[in-house]
Design a protein around this motif. Structure first.
Motif, PDB file in Angstrom:
ATOM      1  N   ILE A   1     -32.954 -18.118  66.150  1.00  0.00           N
ATOM      2  CA  ILE A   1     -32.950 -16.690  66.478  1.00  0.00           C
ATOM      3  C   ILE A   1     -32.117 -16.363  67.725  1.00  0.00           C
ATOM      4  O   ILE A   1     -31.289 -15.443  67.674  1.00  0.00           O
ATOM      5  CB  ILE A   1     -34.398 -16.153  66.606  1.00  0.00           C
ATOM      6  N   PRO A   2     -32.280 -17.047  68.859  1.00  0.00           N
ATOM      7  CA  PRO A   2     -31.458 -16.693  70.031  1.00  0.00           C
ATOM      8  C   PRO A   2     -29.949 -16.726  69.777  1.00  0.00           C
ATOM      9  O   PRO A   2     -29.246 -15.787  70.171  1.00  0.00           O
ATOM     10  CB  PRO A   2     -31.902 -17.692  71.102  1.00  0.00           C
ATOM     11  N   PRO A   3     -29.407 -17.750  69.081  1.00  0.00           N
ATOM     12  CA  PRO A   3     -27.974 -17.701  68.801  1.00  0.00           C
ATOM     13  C   PRO A   3     -27.587 -16.534  67.882  1.00  0.00           C
ATOM     14  O   PRO A   3     -26.513 -15.957  68.034  1.00  0.00           O
ATOM     15  CB  PRO A   3     -27.688 -19.046  68.134  1.00  0.00           C
ATOM     16  N   LEU A   4     -28.463 -16.187  66.940  1.00  0.00           N
ATOM     17  CA  LEU A   4     -28.179 -15.034  66.077  1.00  0.00           C
ATOM     18  C   LEU A   4     -28.165 -13.749  66.896  1.00  0.00           C
ATOM     19  O   LEU A   4     -27.317 -12.876  66.685  1.00  0.00           O
ATOM     20  CB  LEU A   4     -29.207 -14.943  64.949  1.00  0.00           C
ATOM     21  N   ILE A   5     -29.084 -13.636  67.835  1.00  0.00           N
ATOM     22  CA  ILE A   5     -29.112 -12.462  68.712  1.00  0.00           C
ATOM     23  C   ILE A   5     -27.828 -12.402  69.537  1.00  0.00           C
ATOM     24  O   ILE A   5     -27.244 -11.329  69.715  1.00  0.00           O
ATOM     25  CB  ILE A   5     -30.372 -12.464  69.597  1.00  0.00           C
ATOM     26  N   ALA A   6     -27.372 -13.547  70.009  1.00  0.00           N
ATOM     27  CA  ALA A   6     -26.111 -13.581  70.763  1.00  0.00           C
ATOM     28  C   ALA A   6     -24.951 -13.088  69.902  1.00  0.00           C
ATOM     29  O   ALA A   6     -24.064 -12.381  70.380  1.00  0.00           O
ATOM     30  CB  ALA A   6     -25.841 -14.989  71.279  1.00  0.00           C
ATOM     31  N   LEU A   7     -24.972 -13.431  68.616  1.00  0.00           N
ATOM     32  CA  LEU A   7     -23.908 -12.980  67.723  1.00  0.00           C
ATOM     33  C   LEU A   7     -23.957 -11.474  67.482  1.00  0.00           C
ATOM     34  O   LEU A   7     -22.941 -10.866  67.149  1.00  0.00           O
ATOM     35  CB  LEU A   7     -23.969 -13.726  66.392  1.00  0.00           C
ATOM     36  N   LEU A   8     -25.125 -10.858  67.654  1.00  0.00           N
ATOM     37  CA  LEU A   8     -25.199  -9.396  67.540  1.00  0.00           C
ATOM     38  C   LEU A   8     -24.337  -8.728  68.607  1.00  0.00           C
ATOM     39  O   LEU A   8     -23.927  -7.583  68.451  1.00  0.00           O
ATOM     40  CB  LEU A   8     -26.648  -8.918  67.692  1.00  0.00           C
ATOM     41  N   LYS A   9     -24.068  -9.469  69.687  1.00  0.00           N
ATOM     42  CA  LYS A   9     -23.277  -8.938  70.805  1.00  0.00           C
ATOM     43  C   LYS A   9     -21.836  -9.458  70.776  1.00  0.00           C
ATOM     44  O   LYS A   9     -21.079  -9.230  71.704  1.00  0.00           O
ATOM     45  CB  LYS A   9     -23.940  -9.333  72.124  1.00  0.00           C
ATOM     46  N   ASP A  10     -21.462 -10.146  69.689  1.00  0.00           N
ATOM     47  CA  ASP A  10     -20.131 -10.723  69.569  1.00  0.00           C
ATOM     48  C   ASP A  10     -19.075  -9.624  69.546  1.00  0.00           C
ATOM     49  O   ASP A  10     -19.376  -8.456  69.291  1.00  0.00           O
ATOM     50  CB  ASP A  10     -20.048 -11.549  68.272  1.00  0.00           C
ATOM     51  N   ASP A  11     -17.848 -10.003  69.806  1.00  0.00           N
ATOM     52  CA  ASP A  11     -16.776  -9.009  69.851  1.00  0.00           C
ATOM     53  C   ASP A  11     -16.206  -8.652  68.486  1.00  0.00           C
ATOM     54  O   ASP A  11     -15.332  -7.796  68.385  1.00  0.00           O
ATOM     55  CB  ASP A  11     -15.653  -9.474  70.795  1.00  0.00           C
ATOM     56  N   THR A  12     -16.683  -9.292  67.421  1.00  0.00           N
ATOM     57  CA  THR A  12     -16.196  -8.940  66.086  1.00  0.00           C
ATOM     58  C   THR A  12     -17.312  -8.307  65.256  1.00  0.00           C
ATOM     59  O   THR A  12     -18.453  -8.777  65.263  1.00  0.00           O
ATOM     60  CB  THR A  12     -15.652 -10.166  65.328  1.00  0.00           C
ATOM     61  N   SER A  13     -16.967  -7.247  64.560  1.00  0.00           N
ATOM     62  CA  SER A  13     -17.969  -6.556  63.745  1.00  0.00           C
ATOM     63  C   SER A  13     -18.441  -7.427  62.589  1.00  0.00           C
ATOM     64  O   SER A  13     -19.584  -7.311  62.152  1.00  0.00           O
ATOM     65  CB  SER A  13     -17.429  -5.220  63.232  1.00  0.00           C
ATOM     66  N   GLU A  14     -17.593  -8.339  62.105  1.00  0.00           N
ATOM     67  CA  GLU A  14     -17.999  -9.229  61.019  1.00  0.00           C
ATOM     68  C   GLU A  14     -19.128 -10.158  61.478  1.00  0.00           C
ATOM     69  O   GLU A  14     -20.121 -10.337  60.769  1.00  0.00           O
ATOM     70  CB  GLU A  14     -16.817 -10.064  60.529  1.00  0.00           C
ATOM     71  N   ALA A  15     -18.995 -10.727  62.672  1.00  0.00           N
ATOM     72  CA  ALA A  15     -20.040 -11.607  63.204  1.00  0.00           C
ATOM     73  C   ALA A  15     -21.323 -10.823  63.428  1.00  0.00           C
ATOM     74  O   ALA A  15     -22.419 -11.306  63.113  1.00  0.00           O
ATOM     75  CB  ALA A  15     -19.586 -12.252  64.502  1.00  0.00           C
ATOM     76  N   GLN A  16     -21.201  -9.627  63.970  1.00  0.00           N
ATOM     77  CA  GLN A  16     -22.373  -8.785  64.201  1.00  0.00           C
ATOM     78  C   GLN A  16     -23.085  -8.477  62.885  1.00  0.00           C
ATOM     79  O   GLN A  16     -24.310  -8.577  62.787  1.00  0.00           O
ATOM     80  CB  GLN A  16     -21.966  -7.490  64.892  1.00  0.00           C
TER      81      GLN A  16
END
Length: 91
Positions: A41-56
């Motif tokens: 979960i924490p890494p997935l939450i970090a990806l919510l803040k990623d700079d690409t909309s695809e990752a988010q």
């Protein structure tokens, strides 16, 4: 990366985390409880803040699928996913 090493996602580069997220999105979700217990979960939450909309979008989709299980949903909320999810809705 073996399932038992989900917590190691944080050590990966952003590009690597995005690729792992894509793969996690294909995981059968009866296995979701194991993924959550292993610290994904924490890494997935970090990806919510990623700079690409695809990752988010991929991270939000994985979290949504994992949250179908009530215990997972509690973990997702406790780990702090709600503020970044709300931020995505505002964008």
């Amino acid at each position: 990366m073996a399932l038992g090493h989900c917590a190691e996602l944080a050590a990966l580069s952003s590009a690597e985390r995005r690729q792992v997220c894509k793969l996690m999105n294909k995981v059968s979700y009866p296995a979701g409880a194991t993924i959550v217990k292993e610290g994904a979960i924490p890494p997935l939450i970090a990806l919510l803040k990623d700079d690409t909309s695809e990752a988010q979008a991929n991270a939000a989709d994985v979290l949504q699928k994992l949250a179908r299980n009530a215990e997972n949903a509690v973990t997702i909320v406790k780990d702090g996913a709600i503020p970044p999810l709300i931020a995505l809705l505002k964008d």
